[in-house]
Design an enzyme around this catalytic site. Structure first.
Site, PDB file in Angstrom:
ATOM      1  N   VAL A 172       0.819  -1.219   0.000  1.00 11.16           N
ATOM      2  CA  VAL A 172       0.000   0.000   0.000  1.00 11.16           C
ATOM      3  C   VAL A 172       0.853   1.270   0.000  1.00 11.16           C
ATOM      4  CG1 VAL A 172      -2.213  -0.701   1.005  1.00 11.16           C
ATOM      5  CG2 VAL A 172      -0.278  -0.315   2.509  1.00 11.16           C
ATOM      6  N   LYS A 173       2.154   1.117   0.231  1.00  9.52           N
ATOM      7  CA  LYS A 173       3.103   2.248   0.174  1.00  9.52           C
ATOM      8  C   LYS A 173       2.561   3.487   0.871  1.00  9.52           C
ATOM      9  CE  LYS A 173       5.478   0.667  -3.990  1.00  9.52           C
ATOM     10  NZ  LYS A 173       4.651  -0.458  -4.442  1.00  9.52           N
ATOM     11  N   ARG A 174       2.113   3.342   2.111  1.00  8.14           N
ATOM     12  CA  ARG A 174       1.592   4.486   2.847  1.00  8.14           C
ATOM     13  C   ARG A 174       2.714   5.232   3.556  1.00  8.14           C
ATOM     14  NH1 ARG A 174      -2.490   2.924   0.145  1.00  8.14           N
ATOM     15  NH2 ARG A 174      -4.593   3.167   0.986  1.00  8.14           N
TER      16      ARG A 174
END
Ligand SMILES: O=C(O)c1cc(=O)[nH]c(=O)n1[C@@H]1O[C@H](COP(=O)(O)O)[C@@H](O)[C@H]1O
Length: 279
Positions: free
Chosen positions: A96-98
């Site tokens: 999700v590369k948050r």
């Protein structure tokens, strides 16, 4: 006490090898599988992939954006897919590369890491580009609740080079500084720390020193983006210590046939070396 993510990962890799198989429902793959570009097609794709692939690998990595693109029904399919993968025994790394200011990062953390969350994952990918310190809420939860993080350090895409190899006032590259900051959280943790990094399999050898990381390295770029097993060994060392080579399209293109998908993931997994348990 909750078992740490690093320990769960080390056991899974000893059992099933280090491959991290991705579930990336690209529109082009749905089309190639003869599926409609809607939530129904997405569900068929993701569940077929999960059922064929998850039992064969230590880690499975659904790519959230390809599900989010279908709105709430797509997110519901993601939750279902993650559940199927976990039930098949794979650790779920949600890509999700948050990354956000600390208070907002706490909300992202609540969405993906605690037990019982709708989209509960074993680990997630996070971006440190608001400052590594902004990830503190996720690090706290990961370390106390048996979960893992994979912090983007030196990504596989060609555009990353200028920013991630830029020199900081401390004389390190941005990417090396991220690796070293992750290493500090992993110091002394056995058999492997919980704070991993993402290092593309496509980068030039010698750019990064991973020797003190004591944590897992997610290495995308293996397969469709061109990196081979030989490249992985040059980049990370012959035994690939702690490295999870990640491949999505190169396996998924063999669907929708269940047996063909399973054969492809086994071939890819076995190309990385024999399993420790000899399976
Ligand atoms: O964090 C990631 O997973 C990631 C980081 C990176 O540096 N490069 C990279 O390709 N990825 C992801 O890894 C997957 C690679 O897919 P394939 O190129 O099809 O194997 C995609 O889901 C990408 O978003």
């Amino acid at each position: 006490m909750t078992e740490r993510f690093g320990a769960r990962l080390a056991r899974a890799v000893a059992d099933k090898g280090p491959l991290c198989a991705g579930i990336d429902p690209h529109p082009g793959l749905l089309q190639a599988w003869d599926l409609p570009a809607d939530a129904g097609g997405l569900e068929k794709f993701a569940l077929t992939a999960a059922e064929a692939i998850a039992p064969e690998v230590a880690v499975i990595k659904p790519q959230s954006a390809f599900f989010e693109a279908y709105g709430p029904p797509g997110v519901a399919v993601l939750a279902k897919t993650m559940k199927v993968c976990r039930e098949a025994g794979a650790l779920v790394l949600l890509d999700v590369k948050r990354g956000d200011i600390g208070s907002t990062m706490a909300a992202y953390t609540a969405a993906f890491l605690p037990a019982g969350a709708e989209l509960e994952a074993d680990a997630i990918t996070v971006s440190p580009y608001l400052g590594f310190g902004s990830l503190a809420p996720a690090i706290d939860v990961a370390q106390t609740q048996g979960k893992g993080l994979f912090v983007l350090a030196r990504t596989s895409n060609p555009e990353a080079q200028g920013l991630q190899n830029a020199l900081l006032p401390n004389g390190k590259t941005v990417a090396q500084d991220i690796v070293d900051t992750a290493a500090a959280y992993n110091a002394g943790v056995g058999p492997l720390g919980d704070i991993g990094v993402v290092v593309g399999a496509t980068i030039a050898p010698g750019e990064l020193d991973l020797s003190v990381l004591n944590g897992p390295v997610l290495a995308p770029g293996f397969g469709a983006q061109g990196a081979t097993v030989a490249d992985l060994r040059v980049l990370f060392g012959p035994g690939l210590p702690g490295v999870l080579p990640a491949s999505s399209r190169d396996v998924l293109k063999h669907g929708p046939d269940h047996e063909a998908l399973r054969a492809a993931v086994r071939r890819t997994r076995d190309s990385l070396g024999p399993l420790e348990n000899g399976q």
